[in-house]
Scaffold this active site. Structure first.
Site, mmCIF file in Angstrom:
data_model
loop_
_atom_site.group_PDB
_atom_site.id
_atom_site.type_symbol
_atom_site.label_atom_id
_atom_site.label_comp_id
_atom_site.label_asym_id
_atom_site.label_seq_id
_atom_site.Cartn_x
_atom_site.Cartn_y
_atom_site.Cartn_z
ATOM 1 N N THR A 126 0.815 -1.217 0.000
ATOM 2 C CA THR A 126 0.000 0.000 0.000
ATOM 3 C C THR A 126 0.843 1.260 0.000
ATOM 4 O O THR A 126 1.965 1.269 0.536
ATOM 5 C CB THR A 126 -0.915 -0.002 1.251
ATOM 6 O OG1 THR A 126 -1.532 1.287 1.387
ATOM 7 C CG2 THR A 126 -0.136 -0.257 2.530
ATOM 8 N N TYR A 158 -1.834 0.145 10.098
ATOM 9 C CA TYR A 158 -2.109 -0.504 8.801
ATOM 10 C C TYR A 158 -0.860 -0.473 7.924
ATOM 11 O O TYR A 158 -0.402 -1.499 7.429
ATOM 12 C CB TYR A 158 -3.289 0.205 8.114
ATOM 13 C CG TYR A 158 -3.487 -0.217 6.683
ATOM 14 C CD1 TYR A 158 -3.867 -1.521 6.378
ATOM 15 C CD2 TYR A 158 -3.273 0.679 5.630
ATOM 16 C CE1 TYR A 158 -4.044 -1.915 5.062
ATOM 17 C CE2 TYR A 158 -3.446 0.291 4.321
ATOM 18 C CZ TYR A 158 -3.825 -1.011 4.029
ATOM 19 O OH TYR A 158 -3.984 -1.405 2.730
HETATM 20 N N1 UFG Z 1 -12.590 12.049 1.279
HETATM 21 C C1 UFG Z 1 -13.592 12.985 1.448
HETATM 22 N N2 UFG Z 1 -14.829 12.524 1.781
HETATM 23 C C2 UFG Z 1 -15.129 11.207 1.939
HETATM 24 C C3 UFG Z 1 -14.093 10.257 1.743
HETATM 25 C C4 UFG Z 1 -12.832 10.720 1.422
HETATM 26 O O1 UFG Z 1 -13.361 14.182 1.332
HETATM 27 O O2 UFG Z 1 -16.282 10.867 2.235
HETATM 28 C C5 UFG Z 1 -11.251 12.512 0.861
HETATM 29 C C6 UFG Z 1 -10.134 12.151 1.815
HETATM 30 O O3 UFG Z 1 -10.001 13.134 2.816
HETATM 31 C C7 UFG Z 1 -8.952 12.079 0.859
HETATM 32 C C8 UFG Z 1 -9.560 11.539 -0.436
HETATM 33 O O4 UFG Z 1 -10.940 11.856 -0.354
HETATM 34 O O5 UFG Z 1 -8.435 13.347 0.600
HETATM 35 C C9 UFG Z 1 -9.416 10.044 -0.605
HETATM 36 O O6 UFG Z 1 -9.864 9.382 0.563
HETATM 37 P P1 UFG Z 1 -10.178 7.815 0.605
HETATM 38 O O7 UFG Z 1 -10.778 7.519 1.951
HETATM 39 O O8 UFG Z 1 -10.950 7.444 -0.600
HETATM 40 O O9 UFG Z 1 -8.759 7.132 0.462
HETATM 41 P P2 UFG Z 1 -7.402 7.400 1.287
HETATM 42 O O10 UFG Z 1 -6.522 8.207 0.401
HETATM 43 O O11 UFG Z 1 -7.666 7.912 2.643
HETATM 44 O O12 UFG Z 1 -6.901 5.908 1.490
HETATM 45 C C10 UFG Z 1 -6.154 5.235 0.542
HETATM 46 C C11 UFG Z 1 -6.373 3.741 0.648
HETATM 47 C C12 UFG Z 1 -5.878 3.231 1.953
HETATM 48 C C13 UFG Z 1 -4.438 3.626 2.126
HETATM 49 C C14 UFG Z 1 -4.283 5.115 1.987
HETATM 50 C C15 UFG Z 1 -2.845 5.525 2.033
HETATM 51 O O13 UFG Z 1 -7.742 3.463 0.495
HETATM 52 O O14 UFG Z 1 -5.989 1.820 1.998
HETATM 53 O O15 UFG Z 1 -4.804 5.529 0.726
HETATM 54 O O16 UFG Z 1 -2.749 6.859 2.404
HETATM 55 F F1 UFG Z 1 -3.990 3.284 3.348
#
Ligand code: UFG
Length: 333
Positions: A121, A145
């Protein structure tokens, strides 16, 4: 490329694993799926594959599966993936992502399995000092994680140095979308990932989408991520398997992403464009631990593997996610 042995896919009933199973089958591989169905679904496993319900921690079972089917390679997707849960229940992550992987790798080595592909990841990087992130950037995960996955990466490096088993650790960036032919998709209830949440809002399952933070140091102030279509990611696994077989002395640690990012607002604009309606947005505070921008340098995977992205298009990613969401809601999982 000779497909002289079947492959074992752990977690093949889950989101990314089920797409990898499709890609392997479509490429002519024989596939055995091992999944405990804690977060996966038996119906997500293509019927051309052999499905076994069980745990990767069950060393008698994995030994038997490897021997009975003559398994020559393992693609290990099974694991836990919810970052906030890893903070509140770290031992679950060190068990499912580190200890369970160790048990599986031990059986693989003892049974003479020659190739191993591991789902790693972008969380192994933590908050990158600069983007795009190369594989040799500092690994400073900011949650259990990321640490639980990084430990397995390190273990695999030691194992490949000591035993005749090469490996590929694939560091996924933001995986999204669904099989373009509608055979699988993201089905887990209570999803938190942006594109999944947005298509749930677009289909009326949610009232709105929260935008977590608008004061990041990015062009529009919202978080930027490198969204990769799950079918391109699945294809990268097939390409990694072929490379491991062709070059038994080489192992790989590779970023999986497109090398460019979209902000939350750009993603939501694309969802509105694809659906031709406007989902409700609410600005909220930053989510703990969210980096401003996470975008990969993907030059390593492009040169190491026979892999070129085919679905690098945000509207297609969203269109496929939306189509799957409608299928799923009809299915009433
Ligand atoms: N976001 C929102 N609203 C939401 C969901 C997400 O604004 O309802 C934003 C988050 O703040 C972020 C972006 O959208 O800026 C992406 O968020 P996600 O939750 O879709 O994904 P992440 O980047 O947090 O997570 C991903 C992978 C994880 C991994 C991580 C590494 O899904 O498994 O990247 O940083 F650990």
């Amino acid at each position: 490329m000779s497909k002289s042995f079947p492959v074992l896919v752990t977690g093949g009933a889950g989101y990314i694993g089920s797409h990898a199973v499709l890609a392997l089958l479509d490429a002519g591989w024989d596939v055995v799926v091992l999944d405990n169905l804690v977060t996966g679904f038996a119906w997500a496993v293509d019927e051309r594959a052999t499905f076994v319900q069980g745990s990767v921690e069950d060393m008698e079972l994995t030994e038997r599966l490897i021997a009975d089917h003559g398994i020559g390679a393992i693609l290990h997707f099974a694991g836990s993936v919810v970052v906030p849960e890893s903070v509140s229940d770290p031992l679950k992550y060190y068990r499912n992502n580190t200890a369970a992987s160790r048990a599986l790798v031990e059986r693989a080595v003892q049974s003479g399995v020659r190739h191993f592909i591991f789902s790693s990841t972008a969380a192994t990087y933590g908050e990158p000092e600069s983007i795009p992130v190369r594989e040799d950037a500092p690994k400073q995960p900011i949650n259990p994680y990321g640490r639980s996955k990084l430990m397995t990466e390190e273990m695999l490096k030691d194992v490949s140095a000591a035993h005749p088993m090469n490996h590929a650790a694939l560091r996924y960036f933001n995986v999204a979308g669904a099989d373009p032919d509608g055979r699988s998709g993201q089905s887990t209830a209570g999803a938190t990932h942006l594109i999944k949440v947005a298509v749930e809002a677009a289909t009326g399952k949610r009232d709105h989408v929260a935008i977590f933070g608008s004061d990041f140091d990015t062009a529009d102030g919202t978080g930027v991520r490198d969204y990769i279509h799950v079918t391109d990611l699945a294809a990268a696994h097939v390409a990694a398997l072929e490379a491991l077989i062709a070059r038994p002395e080489d192992s790989y640690t590779l970023n999986c992403g497109y090398g460019h990012g979209y902000s939350v607002i750009e993603v939501l604009d694309a969802v509105d464009r694809v659906t031709n309606r406007q989902i409700k947005r609410k600005f909220e505070a930053r989510r703990a631990g969210d980096p401003a921008a996470l975008v990969c340098d993907n030059s390593a995977i492009r040169s190491a593997l026979d892999w070129t992205p085919k679905l690098d298009d945000l509207d297609s990613i969203i269109g496929h996610a939306l189509a799957w969401e409608r299928t799923l809601q009809d299915r009433e999982v």
